[in-house]
Enzyme design. Structure first.
Site, PDB file in Angstrom:
ATOM      1  N   GLU A  93      33.030  42.965  40.232  1.00 13.50           N
ATOM      2  CA  GLU A  93      33.459  41.579  40.402  1.00 13.50           C
ATOM      3  C   GLU A  93      34.929  41.456  40.748  1.00 13.50           C
ATOM      4  OE1 GLU A  93      33.618  39.427  36.339  1.00 13.50           O
ATOM      5  OE2 GLU A  93      31.914  40.762  36.208  1.00 13.50           O
ATOM      6  N   CYS A 106      42.227  38.996  42.097  1.00 14.86           N
ATOM      7  CA  CYS A 106      42.145  39.966  41.007  1.00 14.86           C
ATOM      8  C   CYS A 106      41.012  40.934  41.327  1.00 14.86           C
ATOM      9  CB  CYS A 106      41.861  39.222  39.699  1.00 14.86           C
ATOM     10  SG  CYS A 106      41.528  40.312  38.308  1.00 14.86           S
ATOM     11  N   CYS A 113      33.936  50.790  32.877  1.00 17.36           N
ATOM     12  CA  CYS A 113      35.200  51.277  32.322  1.00 17.36           C
ATOM     13  C   CYS A 113      34.879  52.134  31.107  1.00 17.36           C
ATOM     14  CB  CYS A 113      36.063  50.083  31.894  1.00 17.36           C
ATOM     15  SG  CYS A 113      37.704  50.543  31.272  1.00 17.36           S
ATOM     16  N   CYS A 117      37.926  48.954  24.983  1.00 22.42           N
ATOM     17  CA  CYS A 117      38.622  47.870  24.269  1.00 22.42           C
ATOM     18  C   CYS A 117      37.582  46.929  23.658  1.00 22.42           C
ATOM     19  CB  CYS A 117      39.547  47.098  25.215  1.00 22.42           C
ATOM     20  SG  CYS A 117      40.858  48.132  25.888  1.00 22.42           S
ATOM     21  N   CYS A 120      36.452  43.449  25.290  1.00 23.86           N
ATOM     22  CA  CYS A 120      36.275  43.421  26.749  1.00 23.86           C
ATOM     23  C   CYS A 120      34.833  43.716  27.156  1.00 23.86           C
ATOM     24  CB  CYS A 120      37.218  44.437  27.393  1.00 23.86           C
ATOM     25  SG  CYS A 120      37.092  44.482  29.188  1.00 23.86           S
ATOM     26  N   SER A 215      48.728  46.242  28.565  1.00 27.31           N
ATOM     27  CA  SER A 215      47.896  45.498  27.623  1.00 27.31           C
ATOM     28  C   SER A 215      48.287  45.921  26.218  1.00 27.31           C
ATOM     29  CB  SER A 215      46.414  45.797  27.890  1.00 27.31           C
ATOM     30  OG  SER A 215      46.085  45.334  29.170  1.00 27.31           O
ATOM     31  N   LEU A 216      49.106  45.099  25.594  1.00 27.84           N
ATOM     32  CA  LEU A 216      49.665  45.434  24.278  1.00 27.84           C
ATOM     33  C   LEU A 216      48.711  44.965  23.178  1.00 27.84           C
ATOM     34  CD1 LEU A 216      52.189  46.526  22.800  1.00 27.84           C
ATOM     35  CD2 LEU A 216      53.203  44.247  23.021  1.00 27.84           C
ATOM     36  N   CYS A 334      36.411  39.143  32.098  1.00 28.11           N
ATOM     37  CA  CYS A 334      36.294  40.381  32.879  1.00 28.11           C
ATOM     38  C   CYS A 334      34.977  41.075  32.600  1.00 28.11           C
ATOM     39  CB  CYS A 334      37.368  41.390  32.445  1.00 28.11           C
ATOM     40  SG  CYS A 334      38.982  41.040  32.992  1.00 28.11           S
TER      41      CYS A 334
HETATM   42  N1  SAH Z   1      42.213  48.294  32.103  1.00 29.03           N
HETATM   43  C1  SAH Z   1      43.350  47.474  32.410  1.00 29.03           C
HETATM   44  C2  SAH Z   1      43.058  46.286  33.309  1.00 29.03           C
HETATM   45  C3  SAH Z   1      41.812  45.504  33.091  1.00 29.03           C
HETATM   46  S1  SAH Z   1      41.697  44.138  32.059  1.00 29.03           S
HETATM   47  C4  SAH Z   1      44.015  47.020  31.142  1.00 29.03           C
HETATM   48  O1  SAH Z   1      43.535  47.317  30.064  1.00 29.03           O
HETATM   49  O2  SAH Z   1      45.067  46.395  31.222  1.00 29.03           O
HETATM   50  C5  SAH Z   1      42.941  42.973  32.383  1.00 29.03           C
HETATM   51  C6  SAH Z   1      43.436  42.317  31.088  1.00 29.03           C
HETATM   52  O3  SAH Z   1      42.441  41.464  30.496  1.00 29.03           O
HETATM   53  C7  SAH Z   1      43.811  43.326  30.031  1.00 29.03           C
HETATM   54  O4  SAH Z   1      45.004  42.918  29.407  1.00 29.03           O
HETATM   55  C8  SAH Z   1      42.636  43.228  29.069  1.00 29.03           C
HETATM   56  O5  SAH Z   1      42.981  43.717  27.804  1.00 29.03           O
HETATM   57  C9  SAH Z   1      42.342  41.758  29.114  1.00 29.03           C
HETATM   58  N2  SAH Z   1      41.011  41.368  28.657  1.00 29.03           N
HETATM   59  C10 SAH Z   1      39.840  42.010  28.768  1.00 29.03           C
HETATM   60  N3  SAH Z   1      38.837  41.319  28.202  1.00 29.03           N
HETATM   61  C11 SAH Z   1      39.381  40.197  27.725  1.00 29.03           C
HETATM   62  C12 SAH Z   1      38.865  39.074  27.036  1.00 29.03           C
HETATM   63  N4  SAH Z   1      37.576  38.985  26.715  1.00 29.03           N
HETATM   64  N5  SAH Z   1      39.731  38.100  26.700  1.00 29.03           N
HETATM   65  C13 SAH Z   1      41.041  38.178  27.030  1.00 29.03           C
HETATM   66  N6  SAH Z   1      41.589  39.187  27.671  1.00 29.03           N
HETATM   67  C14 SAH Z   1      40.779  40.204  28.018  1.00 29.03           C
END
Ligand code: SAH
Length: 344
Positions: A93, A106, A113, A117, A120, A215-216, A334
């Site tokens: 997507e 985006c 992946c 996380c 996610c 992504s902190l 995402c």
């Molecule tokens: N793998 C990369 C980029 C992909 S996700 C990363 O971890 O940064 C892009 C951003 O969306 C990241 O900061 C991720 O942590 C955040 N993200 C993913 N799922 C989410 C959700 N359900 N709600 C809010 N942020 C989310």
């Protein structure tokens, strides 16, 4: 013999390829323009190439074109979510966001992946495979053609971990910002990572002018561990030191992304710890109210908590924005659109 991936080749590689198949080098320039400027969907549309050459390319090469299988358009702000089919049946997507300053896309960097996380949706079924440079570029080309407008900004923040697909990411960046292609400025490109330390350091060595977003999502190693398995591998202090290095080597201010999860990382203690971590750094923090997914029980922080969190950071001299929620009505965090499609 493996087929040659035409659209993943840089102009230099394509020139070398044309020479090996007995064509003049200038053919590479023409071909590159058909693919990366005109974005034609068929090799037969490349009318400046001879019929023989076109037939040969069709036989011997992969010509990546993504097919949209679903498009959802927001009634509120024109945000569009695309689901694209890849040549092998995988789907990915991508999202178009329309801002006053231009159109931003985006893109996904992997199908699925493997980072895990907790909040996610992209990672729920693991990694299917890395995307090729062509598949990353095509997401932008197809969306640009669909809306008939220029795409000025790109964020690699869709499904996948871009630094887990490092070589393809670098080629993609080179090609996207190449004057022979879309010629998007490196400054208009953001790459987001969950924090793969050696790759952040390697990226810094390339001294690109792109924005790196980390992504902190937590203010301490302990809390980060609860949300992001990658923290098992790299301690928070190591990640932040790699980010400092990125800033030192490139002069580019870091962005830190912080998804606010109600009751998990939005308390007063979290703000205090976050201030201690980031105070004095030349950085920017992007607060994102978490987008709940049905497979997990995380909830969004309420509006007041988000506003108070922002205020406290600002009072300590930290640059903060709250990510505007785009396309609320077509929701899906995402990876949700893809997951729903795959389940069907
Ligand atoms: N793998 C990369 C980029 C992909 S996700 C990363 O971890 O940064 C892009 C951003 O969306 C990241 O900061 C991720 O942590 C955040 N993200 C993913 N799922 C989410 C959700 N359900 N709600 C809010 N942020 C989310």
């Amino acid at each position: 013999m493996e087929k040659y991936d035409l659209k993943s080749a840089t102009i230099e590689q394509l020139t070398a390829y044309m020479t090996t198949i007995g064509e003049k080098p200038f053919r590479a320039k023409q071909l590159y323009e058909w693919m990366h400027v005109k974005h034609v969907a068929e090799i037969d549309e490349m009318t400046t190439l001879s019929k023989n050459l076109r037939e040969r390319l069709k036989q011997e090469c992969i010509f990546t074109v993504l097919k949209p299988v679903d498009v959802q358009i927001s009634k509120y702000d024109g945000t569009r979510k695309y689901l694209f089919a890849l040549g092998d049946g995988n789907v990915i997507e991508s999202v178009l966001m329309k801002y006053k300053h231009g159109n931003s896309v985006c893109i996904s960097s992997q199908a699925g992946c493997r980072m895990g996380c907790r909040f996610c949706a992209s990672t729920l079924d693991g990694l299917a495979r890395n995307l090729t440079p062509a598949e990353m570029l095509e997401q932008i080309y197809r969306i640009g053609s669909d809306i008939g407008e220029r795409i000025s900004n790109v964020v690699v923040m869709g499904s996948g971990e871009p630094l887990d697909n490092f070589d393809h990411l670098l080629t993609f960046i080179r090609m996207l910002t190449d004057e022979h292609g879309l010629n998007i400025s490196q400054r208009n490109l953001t790459v987001s990572t969950c924090g793969i330390v050696p790759k952040i350091r390697e990226l810094a060595e390339h001294k690109l002018q792109i924005t790196l977003a980390l992504s902190l999502h937590a203010s301490s190693q302990e809390k980060r561990l609860q949300l992001m398995p990658i923290a098992n591998k790299y301690d928070l202090s190591e990640v932040l030191s790699a980010c400092d290095d990125y800033f030192k080597k490139t002069g580019r201010r870091m962005t830190f992304e912080y998804s606010l999860v109600g009751g998990v990382n939005d308390t007063d203690e979290d703000v205090r710890e976050l201030v201690a971590l980031l105070k004095g750094k030349n950085c920017h923090i992007n607060l994102i109210p978490v987008n709940p997914i049905k497979e997990r029980s995380f909830v969004q922080s309420d509006g007041e908590t988000v506003a108070a969190f922002k205020k406290k950071l600002e009072n300590n001299g930290i640059n903060v924005t709250i990510r505007r929620e785009m396309g609320r009505d077509i929701d899906g965090a995402c990876g949700q659109l893809r997951k729903r499609y795959m389940e069907r």
